[in-house]
Design a protein around this motif. Structure first.
Motif, short mmCIF file in Angstrom:
data_model
loop_
_atom_site.label_atom_id
_atom_site.label_comp_id
_atom_site.label_asym_id
_atom_site.label_seq_id
_atom_site.Cartn_x
_atom_site.Cartn_y
_atom_site.Cartn_z
N MET A 1 56.69 48.19 24.98
CA MET A 1 56.56 46.94 25.72
C MET A 1 55.19 46.93 26.40
O MET A 1 54.82 47.88 27.09
N PRO A 2 54.40 45.87 26.21
CA PRO A 2 53.08 45.82 26.85
C PRO A 2 53.20 45.72 28.35
O PRO A 2 54.11 45.10 28.89
N ALA A 3 52.25 46.39 29.03
CA ALA A 3 52.23 46.32 30.50
C ALA A 3 51.83 44.92 30.93
O ALA A 3 51.05 44.24 30.25
N ALA A 4 52.35 44.49 32.07
CA ALA A 4 52.02 43.16 32.59
C ALA A 4 50.57 43.16 33.06
O ALA A 4 50.17 44.02 33.84
N PRO A 5 49.75 42.21 32.57
CA PRO A 5 48.36 42.15 33.02
C PRO A 5 48.28 41.83 34.52
O PRO A 5 49.19 41.22 35.09
#
Length: 534
Positions: A1-5
């Motif tokens: 899951m991509p980290a939240a920018p």
């Protein structure tokens, strides 16, 4: 899951400079397009929508003017382009997003109004497989989801209510608020979810997959309810895509707002009354029929249905399978009734009902197909159950007579009538019926013997109310929706006066039950079909 920018906070107010509009249904387009133009918002569109806006005398850009690519592949590819989705997804106040937009000539799109290809209506109209597939929208849901994900800046409209909210906000101060954009995003994601559910459900039907690995149910809010079954419970009523005459698609002509229990009871009554070809009336109380009858006309059918249990009928729901006239309405309004549901009502009937301000009158313009396909659902903790609608329909040819005495033609007709009613009574269910009229109904007991006793009490009381010296169950047919596991329930029916019994059969003690019937000299038929209703 991509980290939240690590994006900067979204602004509260956004003043739109560009709107992308793509519609199948052009209703309301001119007013909205003029409002946006007058506020200085650039209009971008595709195909027929662009032509319609131009026809209003308003400047409008084609999406191809932004992307540099023409619409191609019969319109399948036109908005699936970084210039479009970058304009929707770009976080305006994030430095790297802003740089990417600048480097690639991507302009922000601040408003999206898309109603999707008419897949649902194409399927409902009986469109071919090929027509349905061509009406599966790809670019529309993609743009809706892109704009909704970036609701910090983009206002997404998927219906007339959304457009009205945006237009009102823009007319007030020329901006959309963050709270509004969040509400619109929630509504938009629900719309694409419902659209995907319609497509996946249809495709499962096409490949005859009765139990797909994933199943989605969607509904459009028809009505918020004051409460659920009880005042401390919340309640709402949703309409699915199923085109089926009934309470969900009925016109409420008059009366107080429908409640949760009214809707459930009206549905139960209407599904049962649709089983009969002759003029019929069903009276339901707390999800169970308390009186069912056919007659020469609806007034007679109602009077006969009421005879079965006039006490329970007070405050009930009445369903009929013919349009109502004034005489029918006058008969029905003799006692307090919560809801009347019918396929029609003439002006005289409506005038009679109008005098009963609290009575809800529902008109459906049709009857459901009692034996057609469909699914029913029930929630459980952490999931839901799905089953096919009970489409069973018995005829005399389906019956297997298991007793020495053969039933008479009249008894066979009574058995089939009683079993049809039992199909719509909560289990355990026992129904006594004679001459197209229920005599007594026993519902929802934990054992079949007690259901038979309760039905006998109702039949005895009904006879007393008519001034008869005997129960209405005398000479009746008794229906049991499931087999008699012991002879005791059958003996109660015999004691009540039944001369014929219809039941599925299949018990380990069938021989004992048949022997009891033979000893009493009654006729009994097995259906081989169980019609539980839990």
């Amino acid at each position: 899951m991509p980290a939240a920018p690590d994006f900067p906070p979204s602004p509260d107010a956004v003043r739109p400079v560009r709107a992308l509009i793509s519609l199948s249904d052009k209703a309301g387009l001119e007013d909205a397009a003029r409002t946006l133009h007058d506020l200085g918002v650039e209009l971008v569109s595709t195909g027929g929508t662009r032509a319609a806006i131009a026809g209003f005398g308003l400047p409008v850009k084609d999406v191809a003017d932004l992307t540099g690519f023409p619409e191609m592949m019969d319109g399948r590819v036109k908005t699936l382009h970084p210039v479009v989705h970058g304009g929707l997804l770009g976080v305006r106040d994030a430095a790297d997003h802003a740089k990417a937009m600048s480097d690639h000539g991507i302009g922000a799109i601040d408003i999206v109004w898309i109603d999707l290809y008419p897949f649902e209506s194409t399927v409902a109209a009986g469109g071919t497989f090929e027509a349905a597939v061509e009406n599966i929208d790809i670019g529309g849901p993609a743009m809706i989801r892109s704009g909704s994900k970036n609701h910090g800046y983009v206002a997404v409209c998927v219906d007339a209510a959304s457009v009205a909210e945006v237009m009102a906000a823009l007319k007030a101060d020329g901006t959309t608020s963050l709270a509004l954009r969040k509400r619109l995003a929630a509504r938009a994601f629900a719309r694409t979810a419902a659209y995907d559910a319609a497509v996946s459900g249809w495709f499962a039907d096409q490949v005859e997959d009765a139990a797909p690995a994933r199943k989605s149910i969607s509904g459009a809010l028809a009505q918020t309810l004051r409460y659920g079954e009880n005042p401390h419970q919340t309640g709402a009523f949703y309409r699915t895509a199923e085109v089926r005459p009934g309470v969900a698609r009925a016109e409420q002509v008059q009366g107080k707002e429908l409640g949760y229990n009214n809707i459930a009871d009206a549905d139960a009554a209407y599904e049962l009354v649709a089983e009969f070809e002759a003029p019929a009336c069903v009276i339901v109380k707390h999800a169970n029929p308390c009186g069912v009858a056919v007659g020469a006309d609806l007034s007679e059918a109602y009077a006969r249905a009421l005879e079965c249990d006039s006490v329970s009928a007070f405050g009930g729901v009445i369903a009929v399978n013919r349009p109502l006239n004034g005489a029918d309405a006058r008969a029905i309004t003799d006692i307090f009734t919560e809801v009347v549901i019918a396929p029609g009502a003439d002006e005289d009937a409506r005038a009679v009902f109008a005098a009963k301000k609290n009575l809800r009158l529902l008109i459906t313009d049709g009857l459901p197909d009692a034996h057609g396909p469909g699914e029913v659902f029930r929630s459980v903790a952490g999931g839901f159950l799905v089953q096919g609608r009970d489409r069973s329909r018995l005829t005399a040819a389906d019956l297997r007579i298991v007793t020495r005495r053969q039933p008479t033609p009249t008894e066979i007709a009574d058995m089939l009538f009683a079993f049809t009613v039992a199909k719509h009574v909560k289990s355990n269910a026992i129904v006594y019926a004679k001459d197209g009229q229920t005599a007594g109904i026993g519902a929802g007991q934990m054992n079949r013997r007690d259901s038979a006793r309760i039905a006998a009490i109702r039949a005895r009381e009904a006879g007393e109310a008519k001034g008869l010296a005997h129960s209405l169950a005398e000479g009746s047919a008794c229906a049991s929706e499931a087999f008699f596991p012991f002879a005791d329930g059958l003996l109660e029916a015999i004691g009540a006066g039944a001369t014929a019994v219809i039941q599925p059969g299949g018990s380990m003690r069938d021989a004992e039950v048949i022997a009891a019937a033979d000893e009493a000299g009654i006729a009994m038929a097995f259906t081989g079909v169980r019609v539980f209703r839990h």
